[in-house]
Design a protein around this motif. Structure first.
Motif, PDB file in Angstrom:
ATOM      1  N   ASP A 128      52.465  36.620  43.062  1.00 52.33           N
ATOM      2  CA  ASP A 128      52.921  35.754  41.976  1.00 52.33           C
ATOM      3  C   ASP A 128      52.545  36.440  40.665  1.00 52.33           C
ATOM      4  O   ASP A 128      51.376  36.460  40.267  1.00 52.33           O
ATOM      5  CB  ASP A 128      52.269  34.379  42.102  1.00 52.33           C
ATOM      6  CG  ASP A 128      52.833  33.345  41.128  1.00 52.33           C
ATOM      7  OD1 ASP A 128      53.712  33.699  40.308  1.00 52.33           O
ATOM      8  OD2 ASP A 128      52.388  32.184  41.187  1.00 52.33           O
ATOM      9  N   VAL A 129      53.546  37.035  40.013  1.00 55.95           N
ATOM     10  CA  VAL A 129      53.343  37.815  38.792  1.00 55.95           C
ATOM     11  C   VAL A 129      53.278  36.883  37.592  1.00 55.95           C
ATOM     12  O   VAL A 129      54.132  36.020  37.427  1.00 55.95           O
ATOM     13  CB  VAL A 129      54.481  38.851  38.620  1.00 55.95           C
ATOM     14  CG1 VAL A 129      54.331  39.601  37.303  1.00 55.95           C
ATOM     15  CG2 VAL A 129      54.508  39.813  39.805  1.00 55.95           C
ATOM     16  N   ALA A 130      52.261  37.073  36.754  1.00 50.89           N
ATOM     17  CA  ALA A 130      52.024  36.209  35.587  1.00 50.89           C
ATOM     18  C   ALA A 130      51.919  34.757  36.055  1.00 50.89           C
ATOM     19  O   ALA A 130      52.613  33.866  35.579  1.00 50.89           O
ATOM     20  CB  ALA A 130      53.101  36.398  34.526  1.00 50.89           C
ATOM     21  N   CYS A 131      51.023  34.543  37.004  1.00 52.52           N
ATOM     22  CA  CYS A 131      50.905  33.253  37.691  1.00 52.52           C
ATOM     23  C   CYS A 131      50.351  32.134  36.827  1.00 52.52           C
ATOM     24  O   CYS A 131      50.461  30.965  37.189  1.00 52.52           O
ATOM     25  CB  CYS A 131      50.050  33.406  38.944  1.00 52.52           C
ATOM     26  SG  CYS A 131      48.318  33.809  38.619  1.00 52.52           S
ATOM     27  N   VAL A 160      48.882  34.241  49.245  1.00 53.49           N
ATOM     28  CA  VAL A 160      49.281  34.503  47.866  1.00 53.49           C
ATOM     29  C   VAL A 160      48.227  35.302  47.107  1.00 53.49           C
ATOM     30  O   VAL A 160      47.029  35.032  47.199  1.00 53.49           O
ATOM     31  CB  VAL A 160      49.552  33.181  47.108  1.00 53.49           C
ATOM     32  CG1 VAL A 160      50.051  33.460  45.698  1.00 53.49           C
ATOM     33  CG2 VAL A 160      50.566  32.320  47.863  1.00 53.49           C
ATOM     34  N   THR A 161      48.726  36.269  46.347  1.00 52.04           N
ATOM     35  CA  THR A 161      47.933  36.968  45.349  1.00 52.04           C
ATOM     36  C   THR A 161      48.535  36.611  43.997  1.00 52.04           C
ATOM     37  O   THR A 161      49.734  36.811  43.783  1.00 52.04           O
ATOM     38  CB  THR A 161      47.978  38.497  45.548  1.00 52.04           C
ATOM     39  OG1 THR A 161      47.394  38.815  46.812  1.00 52.04           O
ATOM     40  CG2 THR A 161      47.224  39.225  44.442  1.00 52.04           C
ATOM     41  N   GLY A 162      47.730  36.052  43.125  1.00 52.12           N
ATOM     42  CA  GLY A 162      48.184  35.692  41.786  1.00 52.12           C
ATOM     43  C   GLY A 162      47.599  36.635  40.766  1.00 52.12           C
ATOM     44  O   GLY A 162      46.400  36.907  40.793  1.00 52.12           O
ATOM     45  N   ILE A 163      48.454  37.156  39.889  1.00 50.92           N
ATOM     46  CA  ILE A 163      47.959  38.039  38.837  1.00 50.92           C
ATOM     47  C   ILE A 163      48.351  37.494  37.469  1.00 50.92           C
ATOM     48  O   ILE A 163      49.441  36.956  37.284  1.00 50.92           O
ATOM     49  CB  ILE A 163      48.460  39.492  38.999  1.00 50.92           C
ATOM     50  CG1 ILE A 163      49.981  39.590  38.945  1.00 50.92           C
ATOM     51  CG2 ILE A 163      47.934  40.096  40.290  1.00 50.92           C
ATOM     52  CD1 ILE A 163      50.505  41.026  38.901  1.00 50.92           C
ATOM     53  N   ASP A 164      47.422  37.611  36.527  1.00 49.85           N
ATOM     54  CA  ASP A 164      47.653  37.164  35.163  1.00 49.85           C
ATOM     55  C   ASP A 164      46.632  37.857  34.280  1.00 49.85           C
ATOM     56  O   ASP A 164      45.616  38.315  34.771  1.00 49.85           O
ATOM     57  CB  ASP A 164      47.500  35.644  35.049  1.00 49.85           C
ATOM     58  CG  ASP A 164      48.216  35.087  33.835  1.00 49.85           C
ATOM     59  OD1 ASP A 164      49.343  34.579  33.992  1.00 49.85           O
ATOM     60  OD2 ASP A 164      47.652  35.161  32.715  1.00 49.85           O
ATOM     61  N   PHE A 165      46.888  37.921  32.977  1.00 47.71           N
ATOM     62  CA  PHE A 165      45.897  38.543  32.115  1.00 47.71           C
ATOM     63  C   PHE A 165      44.972  37.535  31.470  1.00 47.71           C
ATOM     64  O   PHE A 165      43.985  37.888  30.849  1.00 47.71           O
ATOM     65  CB  PHE A 165      46.535  39.488  31.105  1.00 47.71           C
ATOM     66  CG  PHE A 165      47.160  38.866  29.869  1.00 47.71           C
ATOM     67  CD1 PHE A 165      47.159  39.578  28.675  1.00 47.71           C
ATOM     68  CD2 PHE A 165      47.764  37.636  29.893  1.00 47.71           C
ATOM     69  CE1 PHE A 165      47.750  39.047  27.540  1.00 47.71           C
ATOM     70  CE2 PHE A 165      48.350  37.104  28.773  1.00 47.71           C
ATOM     71  CZ  PHE A 165      48.341  37.812  27.577  1.00 47.71           C
ATOM     72  N   SER A 166      45.237  36.243  31.640  1.00 42.02           N
ATOM     73  CA  SER A 166      44.364  35.214  31.076  1.00 42.02           C
ATOM     74  C   SER A 166      43.280  34.830  32.083  1.00 42.02           C
ATOM     75  O   SER A 166      43.559  34.245  33.125  1.00 42.02           O
ATOM     76  CB  SER A 166      45.172  33.967  30.709  1.00 42.02           C
ATOM     77  OG  SER A 166      44.292  32.907  30.397  1.00 42.02           O
ATOM     78  N   ASN A 167      42.052  35.156  31.741  1.00 45.09           N
ATOM     79  CA  ASN A 167      40.922  34.797  32.591  1.00 45.09           C
ATOM     80  C   ASN A 167      40.794  33.281  32.722  1.00 45.09           C
ATOM     81  O   ASN A 167      40.456  32.765  33.788  1.00 45.09           O
ATOM     82  CB  ASN A 167      39.631  35.406  32.023  1.00 45.09           C
ATOM     83  CG  ASN A 167      38.480  35.261  32.975  1.00 45.09           C
ATOM     84  OD1 ASN A 167      38.601  35.550  34.158  1.00 45.09           O
ATOM     85  ND2 ASN A 167      37.361  34.808  32.461  1.00 45.09           N
ATOM     86  N   LYS A 168      41.074  32.549  31.654  1.00 48.43           N
ATOM     87  CA  LYS A 168      40.987  31.072  31.686  1.00 48.43           C
ATOM     88  C   LYS A 168      42.007  30.504  32.668  1.00 48.43           C
ATOM     89  O   LYS A 168      41.721  29.562  33.401  1.00 48.43           O
ATOM     90  CB  LYS A 168      41.203  30.480  30.294  1.00 48.43           C
ATOM     91  CG  LYS A 168      40.177  30.913  29.284  1.00 48.43           C
ATOM     92  CD  LYS A 168      38.789  30.439  29.647  1.00 48.43           C
ATOM     93  CE  LYS A 168      37.797  30.861  28.585  1.00 48.43           C
ATOM     94  NZ  LYS A 168      36.423  30.623  28.956  1.00 48.43           N
TER      95      LYS A 168
END
Length: 132
Positions: A42-45, A61-69
């Motif tokens: 899930d890109v930019a989850c 599922v692997t979720g990736i995002d740049f927001s730690n929050k």
């Protein structure tokens, strides 16, 4: 180019949300039958509205995002429901950000526009006859 916000913008946005996840994307709900059983990237989850739906439907599922929050919220939501999810903080503005993410049966991207180089290379993240 449309301004999408920096990391601080998105961290603040996710911190201000209620303690309840949003509903999954309608197009994902309507088209989940076309996904291969197995794994999903899930890109930019974000905080996981689609990730949670996929987990409910027995996907790994692997979720990736740049927001730690956002990723912290996703982990909190998955723990509540006793789901297991792999989350990775990834800066998708970097051209090679998907290089070592892994290989998946499916890749889901909603509301994020990958750069041309990433689109050209994303097939290396799909298993044989994987679904994007």
């Amino acid at each position: 180019m449309e301004y999408m916000g920096d990391k601080q913008y998105w961290d603040e946005k996710f911190e201000q949300r209620s303690d309840k996840p949003l509903n999954p994307e309608k197009s994902l709900v309507e088209n989940i039958k076309y996904l291969k059983k197995g794994s999903v990237l899930d890109v930019a989850c974000g905080d996981g509205r689609n990730t949670l739906f996929l987990l409910q439907n027995k996907f790994k599922v692997t979720g990736i995002d740049f927001s730690n929050k956002a990723l912290q919220r996703l982990e909190r939501f998955t723990k509540r429901n006793k789901y297991s999810v792999d989350v990775k903080q990834v800066d998708l503005t970097m051209p090679d950000s998907l290089k070592n993410i892994g290989i998946f049966d499916n890749i889901v991207i909603n509301y994020y526009r990958l750069k041309k180089e990433q689109i050209d290379n994303i097939k290396s993240n799909l298993s044989d006859i994987g679904i994007l």
